[in-house]
Scaffold this motif. Sequence first.
Motif, PDB file in Angstrom:
ATOM      1  N   LEU A 179       0.824  -1.202   0.000  1.00 10.19           N
ATOM      2  CA  LEU A 179       0.000   0.000   0.000  1.00 10.19           C
ATOM      3  C   LEU A 179       0.861   1.256   0.000  1.00 10.19           C
ATOM      4  CD1 LEU A 179       0.056   1.478   3.031  1.00 10.19           C
ATOM      5  CD2 LEU A 179      -1.438  -0.414   3.611  1.00 10.19           C
ATOM      6  N   PHE A 180       0.223   2.340  -0.389  1.00  6.94           N
ATOM      7  CA  PHE A 180       0.825   3.676  -0.268  1.00  6.94           C
ATOM      8  C   PHE A 180      -0.242   4.588   0.315  1.00  6.94           C
ATOM      9  CE2 PHE A 180       1.689   7.983  -1.727  1.00  6.94           C
ATOM     10  CZ  PHE A 180       3.007   8.137  -1.288  1.00  6.94           C
ATOM     11  N   ALA A 181       0.158   5.457   1.251  1.00  5.44           N
ATOM     12  CA  ALA A 181      -0.840   6.284   1.928  1.00  5.44           C
ATOM     13  C   ALA A 181      -0.365   7.723   2.109  1.00  5.44           C
ATOM     14  CB  ALA A 181      -1.173   5.688   3.291  1.00  5.44           C
ATOM     15  N   ASP A 182      -1.331   8.623   2.085  1.00  4.01           N
ATOM     16  CA  ASP A 182      -1.125  10.043   2.389  1.00  4.01           C
ATOM     17  C   ASP A 182      -2.098  10.384   3.516  1.00  4.01           C
ATOM     18  OD1 ASP A 182      -0.470  12.736   2.296  1.00  4.01           O
ATOM     19  OD2 ASP A 182      -1.846  13.172   0.645  1.00  4.01           O
ATOM     20  N   VAL A 183      -1.560  10.712   4.687  1.00  2.00           N
ATOM     21  CA  VAL A 183      -2.386  10.957   5.865  1.00  2.00           C
ATOM     22  C   VAL A 183      -1.942  12.267   6.510  1.00  2.00           C
ATOM     23  CG1 VAL A 183      -3.179  10.042   8.073  1.00  2.00           C
ATOM     24  CG2 VAL A 183      -2.507   8.449   6.252  1.00  2.00           C
ATOM     25  N   PHE A 184      -2.858  13.216   6.690  1.00  4.72           N
ATOM     26  CA  PHE A 184      -2.488  14.458   7.360  1.00  4.72           C
ATOM     27  C   PHE A 184      -3.733  15.191   7.842  1.00  4.72           C
ATOM     28  CE2 PHE A 184      -3.512  15.947   3.173  1.00  4.72           C
ATOM     29  CZ  PHE A 184      -3.829  17.292   3.279  1.00  4.72           C
ATOM     30  N   SER A 185      -3.539  16.354   8.464  1.00  8.12           N
ATOM     31  CA  SER A 185      -4.654  17.142   8.977  1.00  8.12           C
ATOM     32  C   SER A 185      -4.857  18.389   8.131  1.00  8.12           C
ATOM     33  CB  SER A 185      -4.407  17.551  10.431  1.00  8.12           C
ATOM     34  OG  SER A 185      -5.419  18.451  10.854  1.00  8.12           O
ATOM     35  N   MET A 186      -6.016  18.502   7.502  1.00  5.46           N
ATOM     36  CA  MET A 186      -6.350  19.695   6.737  1.00  5.46           C
ATOM     37  C   MET A 186      -6.617  20.894   7.651  1.00  5.46           C
ATOM     38  SD  MET A 186      -8.768  18.400   3.609  1.00  5.46           S
ATOM     39  CE  MET A 186      -8.028  17.737   2.117  1.00  5.46           C
ATOM     40  N   LYS A 187      -7.008  20.630   8.888  1.00  2.00           N
ATOM     41  CA  LYS A 187      -7.297  21.719   9.828  1.00  2.00           C
ATOM     42  C   LYS A 187      -6.025  22.280  10.458  1.00  2.00           C
ATOM     43  CE  LYS A 187     -10.574  19.684  12.355  1.00  2.00           C
ATOM     44  NZ  LYS A 187     -11.042  18.494  11.605  1.00  2.00           N
ATOM     45  N   GLY A 188      -4.902  21.602  10.256  1.00  2.00           N
ATOM     46  CA  GLY A 188      -3.645  22.092  10.803  1.00  2.00           C
ATOM     47  C   GLY A 188      -2.970  21.082  11.710  1.00  2.00           C
ATOM     48  N   LYS A 189      -1.696  21.278  11.964  1.00  2.00           N
ATOM     49  CA  LYS A 189      -0.889  20.313  12.714  1.00  2.00           C
ATOM     50  C   LYS A 189      -1.321  20.176  14.174  1.00  2.00           C
ATOM     51  CE  LYS A 189       3.258  20.725   9.861  1.00  2.00           C
ATOM     52  NZ  LYS A 189       4.713  21.053   9.836  1.00  2.00           N
TER      53      LYS A 189
ATOM     54  N   ASN B 255      -5.105  13.718  12.273  1.00  2.00           N
ATOM     55  CA  ASN B 255      -5.409  13.612  10.847  1.00  2.00           C
ATOM     56  C   ASN B 255      -6.913  13.624  10.589  1.00  2.00           C
ATOM     57  OD1 ASN B 255      -6.368  10.581  10.445  1.00  2.00           O
ATOM     58  ND2 ASN B 255      -4.573  10.490  11.792  1.00  2.00           N
ATOM     59  N   ASP B 256      -7.309  14.402   9.577  1.00  2.00           N
ATOM     60  CA  ASP B 256      -8.706  14.446   9.159  1.00  2.00           C
ATOM     61  C   ASP B 256      -8.839  14.178   7.658  1.00  2.00           C
ATOM     62  OD1 ASP B 256      -7.818  16.818   8.004  1.00  2.00           O
ATOM     63  OD2 ASP B 256      -8.783  18.102   9.493  1.00  2.00           O
ATOM     64  N   TYR B 257      -7.753  13.745   7.059  1.00  2.00           N
ATOM     65  CA  TYR B 257      -7.739  13.401   5.628  1.00  2.00           C
ATOM     66  C   TYR B 257      -6.829  12.195   5.446  1.00  2.00           C
ATOM     67  CZ  TYR B 257      -6.353  13.509   0.699  1.00  2.00           C
ATOM     68  OH  TYR B 257      -6.081  13.164  -0.604  1.00  2.00           O
ATOM     69  N   PHE B 258      -7.257  11.271   4.618  1.00  2.00           N
ATOM     70  CA  PHE B 258      -6.346  10.191   4.223  1.00  2.00           C
ATOM     71  C   PHE B 258      -6.725   9.661   2.844  1.00  2.00           C
ATOM     72  CE2 PHE B 258      -9.684   7.904   6.604  1.00  2.00           C
ATOM     73  CZ  PHE B 258     -10.038   6.904   5.711  1.00  2.00           C
ATOM     74  N   GLU B 259      -5.716   9.181   2.173  1.00  2.00           N
ATOM     75  CA  GLU B 259      -5.895   8.458   0.907  1.00  2.00           C
ATOM     76  C   GLU B 259      -4.944   7.275   0.937  1.00  2.00           C
ATOM     77  OE1 GLU B 259      -5.943   9.045  -3.953  1.00  2.00           O
ATOM     78  OE2 GLU B 259      -5.493  10.748  -2.638  1.00  2.00           O
ATOM     79  N   ILE B 260      -5.492   6.088   0.779  1.00  2.00           N
ATOM     80  CA  ILE B 260      -4.702   4.856   0.806  1.00  2.00           C
ATOM     81  C   ILE B 260      -4.927   4.121  -0.506  1.00  2.00           C
ATOM     82  CG2 ILE B 260      -4.226   2.706   2.032  1.00  2.00           C
ATOM     83  CD1 ILE B 260      -5.746   3.895   4.435  1.00  2.00           C
ATOM     84  N   ILE B 261      -3.853   3.750  -1.155  1.00  2.00           N
ATOM     85  CA  ILE B 261      -3.948   2.919  -2.357  1.00  2.00           C
ATOM     86  C   ILE B 261      -3.503   1.518  -1.993  1.00  2.00           C
ATOM     87  CG2 ILE B 261      -3.226   2.574  -4.742  1.00  2.00           C
ATOM     88  CD1 ILE B 261      -2.616   5.548  -4.897  1.00  2.00           C
ATOM     89  N   LEU B 262      -4.410   0.559  -2.153  1.00  2.00           N
ATOM     90  CA  LEU B 262      -4.112  -0.843  -1.896  1.00  2.00           C
ATOM     91  C   LEU B 262      -3.782  -1.532  -3.213  1.00  2.00           C
ATOM     92  CD1 LEU B 262      -7.062  -1.672   0.543  1.00  2.00           C
ATOM     93  CD2 LEU B 262      -4.762  -0.887   1.129  1.00  2.00           C
ATOM     94  N   PHE B 263      -2.646  -2.215  -3.247  1.00  2.00           N
ATOM     95  CA  PHE B 263      -2.186  -2.918  -4.444  1.00  2.00           C
ATOM     96  C   PHE B 263      -2.417  -4.419  -4.260  1.00  2.00           C
ATOM     97  CE2 PHE B 263       0.196   0.944  -3.960  1.00  2.00           C
ATOM     98  CZ  PHE B 263       0.418   1.440  -5.241  1.00  2.00           C
ATOM     99  N   TYR B 264      -3.102  -5.034  -5.213  1.00  2.00           N
ATOM    100  CA  TYR B 264      -3.348  -6.473  -5.180  1.00  2.00           C
ATOM    101  C   TYR B 264      -2.548  -7.163  -6.278  1.00  2.00           C
ATOM    102  CZ  TYR B 264      -7.119  -5.751  -1.819  1.00  2.00           C
ATOM    103  OH  TYR B 264      -7.833  -5.420  -0.696  1.00  2.00           O
ATOM    104  N   SER B 265      -2.228  -8.433  -6.059  1.00  2.00           N
ATOM    105  CA  SER B 265      -1.355  -9.171  -6.979  1.00  2.00           C
ATOM    106  C   SER B 265      -1.983  -9.393  -8.348  1.00  2.00           C
ATOM    107  CB  SER B 265      -0.967 -10.523  -6.366  1.00  2.00           C
ATOM    108  OG  SER B 265      -2.125 -11.282  -6.054  1.00  2.00           O
ATOM    109  N   ASN B 266      -3.325  -9.275  -8.448  1.00  2.00           N
ATOM    110  CA  ASN B 266      -4.004  -9.462  -9.733  1.00  2.00           C
ATOM    111  C   ASN B 266      -4.187  -8.142 -10.488  1.00  2.00           C
ATOM    112  OD1 ASN B 266      -5.844  -8.324  -8.032  1.00  2.00           O
ATOM    113  ND2 ASN B 266      -7.526  -9.718  -8.524  1.00  2.00           N
ATOM    114  N   ASP B 267      -3.350  -7.157 -10.167  1.00  2.00           N
ATOM    115  CA  ASP B 267      -3.373  -5.832 -10.805  1.00  2.00           C
ATOM    116  C   ASP B 267      -4.582  -4.988 -10.424  1.00  2.00           C
ATOM    117  OD1 ASP B 267      -0.965  -6.289 -12.089  1.00  2.00           O
ATOM    118  OD2 ASP B 267      -1.924  -7.164 -13.849  1.00  2.00           O
ATOM    119  N   LEU B 268      -5.309  -5.386  -9.399  1.00  2.00           N
ATOM    120  CA  LEU B 268      -6.406  -4.578  -8.884  1.00  2.00           C
ATOM    121  C   LEU B 268      -5.845  -3.444  -8.022  1.00  2.00           C
ATOM    122  CD1 LEU B 268      -9.418  -4.020  -8.062  1.00  2.00           C
ATOM    123  CD2 LEU B 268      -9.080  -5.716  -6.250  1.00  2.00           C
TER     124      LEU B 268
END
Length: 351
Positions: free
Chosen positions: A196-206, A210-223
């Motif tokens: 996986l790869f993830a971007d996690v942080f707070s849009m409201k400030g440090k 965290n109030d925002y996240f995006e996680i990309i999950l990689f599967y072996s079947n190219d999903l």
Amino acid sequence: MQLVKVGLCAFGMSGKVFHAPFLKEHPGFFISAIVERNKEESKEKYPETEIYRSVEEMLENADIELVVVNTPVQTHFDYAKMALEAGKNVVVEKPFTVNVAEAEELAKLAEEKKLFVSVYQNRRFDRDYLQVQKIINEGKLGNIKEVEIRFDRFRTEPSGKAHKENPEAVGSGSLHDLGSHLVDQAVQYFGFPEKLFADVFSMKGKEFANDYFEIILFYSNDLRVRLKSSVFTKEAHFAYAVHGEKGSFLQERTDYQENELVAGAVPEYGEEWTKPLTETDGILNYLNENKETERILTSSEPGNYMNYYQQIYEFIVFGYALPSPAEEIIKNMKIIDAATESSKQEKVIYL
């Protein structure tokens, strides 16, 4: 009918909305004990229930078989461990714990004690989640190639809840809160990812968790499965977007059980208690067997959180499958831990 006596560790929103109403209406459960440290709010709706001032006092004195740990996540490990050591089965609110190590220790202890720990993954019983599962199972989309699951809100002001927004509190923030649902749904649909790869942080400030996240999950079947959440989303996206070799399915987030419960709805046992949809909430666009395009507006069937406690009851009494057991949710915790590490290191993490 065999009666299972239950103790609630708290009577905040979780206790008032997600647990007590279902336990009261289910004929197989009896709420014997509720922990309220200073108030006695539960007496109005649950006058037959004993009030205790601490979890420790309840575990020492209450005649209960099942303990619901519905306190802030930072306390889940300690209270669940106390309950197991007192010989009680345990339901833990999500997120399960603040990290994998705690989750694994609880699972091991439950096994040693011949007890169970189940995590309250209630959104497996949402109408929109179930509709997506149905569409995937039908196979009309062919091999699934790309999926996005979102849980967005528009909450730009602080809530004042330190256990959720203090960045120094381990387990605080959207990744553990809403992320525990999205990760669970991805794993239920497609299994455990390869990396996986993830971007996690707070849009409201440090100064906030965290109030925002995006996680990309990689599967072996190219999903590829993308999980995303933001508190700065005024205009709603489709909550689910599923794209396959033969077409796409878009599903809105239309399960309003939480809203109806907050408004005072009573979840009837054995009945569909939620209000029916008055319009469609999904779009299915695919190539049929004749390779002709079909575009269908769909309506999801009602979900029901009562089914979670029905499954808990059936496990206790009949030995049927336990819903969301600790061993299963450990996988989710591994993904959440890895997402935290990925964001810190700004790199792909192999699972």
